[in-house]
Design an enzyme around this catalytic site. Structure first.
Site, PDB file in Angstrom:
ATOM      1  N   PRO A 191       5.707  14.172  -4.812  1.00 13.47           N
ATOM      2  CA  PRO A 191       6.552  13.853  -3.659  1.00 13.47           C
ATOM      3  C   PRO A 191       6.998  12.398  -3.595  1.00 13.47           C
ATOM      4  CG  PRO A 191       4.279  14.306  -2.978  1.00 13.47           C
ATOM      5  CD  PRO A 191       4.398  14.701  -4.425  1.00 13.47           C
ATOM      6  N   ASN A 192       8.244  12.248  -3.200  1.00 11.94           N
ATOM      7  CA  ASN A 192       8.905  10.955  -2.958  1.00 11.94           C
ATOM      8  C   ASN A 192       9.274  10.199  -4.232  1.00 11.94           C
ATOM      9  OD1 ASN A 192       8.738  11.143  -0.033  1.00 11.94           O
ATOM     10  ND2 ASN A 192       6.543  10.892  -0.325  1.00 11.94           N
ATOM     11  N   ARG A 221      13.059   3.497  -3.176  1.00 15.16           N
ATOM     12  CA  ARG A 221      11.843   3.530  -2.369  1.00 15.16           C
ATOM     13  C   ARG A 221      10.978   2.295  -2.630  1.00 15.16           C
ATOM     14  NH1 ARG A 221       6.664   7.290  -3.916  1.00 15.16           N
ATOM     15  NH2 ARG A 221       5.482   6.812  -2.058  1.00 15.16           N
ATOM     16  N   TYR A 231       7.319  -0.155  -6.276  1.00 10.78           N
ATOM     17  CA  TYR A 231       7.557   0.834  -7.329  1.00 10.78           C
ATOM     18  C   TYR A 231       8.624   0.432  -8.341  1.00 10.78           C
ATOM     19  CZ  TYR A 231       4.698   3.704  -4.257  1.00 10.78           C
ATOM     20  OH  TYR A 231       3.657   4.183  -3.502  1.00 10.78           O
ATOM     21  N   ASN A 249       2.174  12.480 -12.304  1.00 12.13           N
ATOM     22  CA  ASN A 249       2.029  11.514 -11.212  1.00 12.13           C
ATOM     23  C   ASN A 249       2.094  12.346  -9.933  1.00 12.13           C
ATOM     24  OD1 ASN A 249       2.204   9.683  -9.170  1.00 12.13           O
ATOM     25  ND2 ASN A 249       3.638   8.316 -10.229  1.00 12.13           N
ATOM     26  N   ALA A 296       1.267  11.043  -3.475  1.00 11.71           N
ATOM     27  CA  ALA A 296       0.215  11.045  -2.446  1.00 11.71           C
ATOM     28  C   ALA A 296      -0.736  12.231  -2.576  1.00 11.71           C
ATOM     29  CB  ALA A 296       0.862  11.035  -1.063  1.00 11.71           C
ATOM     30  N   GLU A 305      -3.239  11.549 -15.899  1.00  8.66           N
ATOM     31  CA  GLU A 305      -2.759  11.152 -14.560  1.00  8.66           C
ATOM     32  C   GLU A 305      -2.174   9.745 -14.647  1.00  8.66           C
ATOM     33  OE1 GLU A 305      -5.879  10.876 -11.646  1.00  8.66           O
ATOM     34  OE2 GLU A 305      -4.501  10.295 -10.046  1.00  8.66           O
ATOM     35  N   HIS A 312       0.028   6.520 -12.456  1.00 10.45           N
ATOM     36  CA  HIS A 312       0.571   5.952 -11.218  1.00 10.45           C
ATOM     37  C   HIS A 312       1.328   4.683 -11.562  1.00 10.45           C
ATOM     38  CE1 HIS A 312      -1.630   8.654  -8.630  1.00 10.45           C
ATOM     39  NE2 HIS A 312      -2.661   8.482  -9.431  1.00 10.45           N
ATOM     40  N   ARG A 340      -4.341  -1.464  -3.491  1.00  8.15           N
ATOM     41  CA  ARG A 340      -3.599  -1.100  -2.280  1.00  8.15           C
ATOM     42  C   ARG A 340      -4.543  -0.587  -1.192  1.00  8.15           C
ATOM     43  NH1 ARG A 340       1.302   2.469  -3.793  1.00  8.15           N
ATOM     44  NH2 ARG A 340       1.915   1.807  -1.697  1.00  8.15           N
TER      45      ARG A 340
HETATM   46  C1  DQA Z   1       1.853   6.637  -6.564  1.00  5.87           C
HETATM   47  C2  DQA Z   1       0.703   6.084  -5.703  1.00  5.87           C
HETATM   48  C3  DQA Z   1       0.446   6.984  -4.510  1.00  5.87           C
HETATM   49  O1  DQA Z   1      -0.590   6.427  -3.690  1.00  5.87           O
HETATM   50  C4  DQA Z   1       1.688   7.116  -3.657  1.00  5.87           C
HETATM   51  O2  DQA Z   1       1.463   8.016  -2.608  1.00  5.87           O
HETATM   52  C5  DQA Z   1       2.884   7.522  -4.449  1.00  5.87           C
HETATM   53  C6  DQA Z   1       3.104   6.883  -5.739  1.00  5.87           C
HETATM   54  C7  DQA Z   1       2.215   5.668  -7.716  1.00  5.87           C
HETATM   55  O3  DQA Z   1       2.836   6.123  -8.669  1.00  5.87           O
HETATM   56  O4  DQA Z   1       1.908   4.473  -7.648  1.00  5.87           O
HETATM   57  O5  DQA Z   1       3.702   8.311  -4.010  1.00  5.87           O
HETATM   58  O6  DQA Z   1       1.430   7.858  -7.149  1.00  5.87           O
END
Ligand code: DQA
Length: 149
Positions: A10-11, A18, A23, A74, A77, A98, A100, A107
């Site tokens: 998501p997102n 964003r 990011y 990835n 959240a 995994e 990120h 954070r």
């Molecule tokens: C994320 C880190 C997560 O905490 C966050 O909710 C994201 C992006 C990252 O790629 O740094 O959506 O996965």
């Protein structure tokens, strides 16, 4: 040829827009294009998938059975609380990396814990878009070492 599925949660479709200070400015489309290019350099087929929906991500993990040898994910959240995505990974028994973009450990406290990490082959955090590319390199190594016993 080995095949690797790269899943973004998501997102992440809003990468570039964003919170760029966290990011970066690279869009997900640019990352996907580079993953496909890097895959051909590494000799692996790469498919990419993004969804904002937990169930769609689970369906994509299930559909990877028999089609992809390794998953890079990835989970956004969902990393921090989706037992359902974790269960999907253990259910299909496909090695999963995994990744990120941000260094989640620097954070908010709620980002420090990943429910996915204990079932992942390994985790890469904090290198921006490079986290995906490093994840793909790790996945390609896993995919090709599967044949070598
Ligand atoms: C994320 C880190 C997560 O905490 C966050 O909710 C994201 C992006 C990252 O790629 O740094 O959506 O996965």
């Amino acid at each position: 040829m080995k095949s690797i599925l790269v899943i973004s949660g998501p997102n992440l479709n809003l990468l570039g827009l964003r919170e760029p200070e966290i990011y970066g400015h690279t869009t997900l489309q640019t990352i996907h294009d580079e993953l496909v290019r890097l895959g051909s350099e590494l000799g692996v087929h790469v498919e990419t998938f993004q969804s904002n929906h937990e169930g769609a991500i689970i369906d994509a993990i299930h559909a990877a059975r028999g089609r992809h040898q390794v998953i890079v994910i990835n989970p956004g959240a969902y990393s921090h609380y989706s037992i359902a995505i974790r269960d999907a990974i253990t259910s299909v028994d496909i090695p999963t990396v995994e990744v990120h973009l941000s260094n989640v450990h620097k954070r908010e406290e709620f980002r420090h814990h990943s429910v996915i990490a204990p079932v992942a082959a390994g985790t890469i955090v904090g290198f921006g878009a490079d986290s995906f590319y490093l994840g793909l390199r790790a996945a390609a190594r896993l995919a090709t070492s599967q044949d070598k016993g």
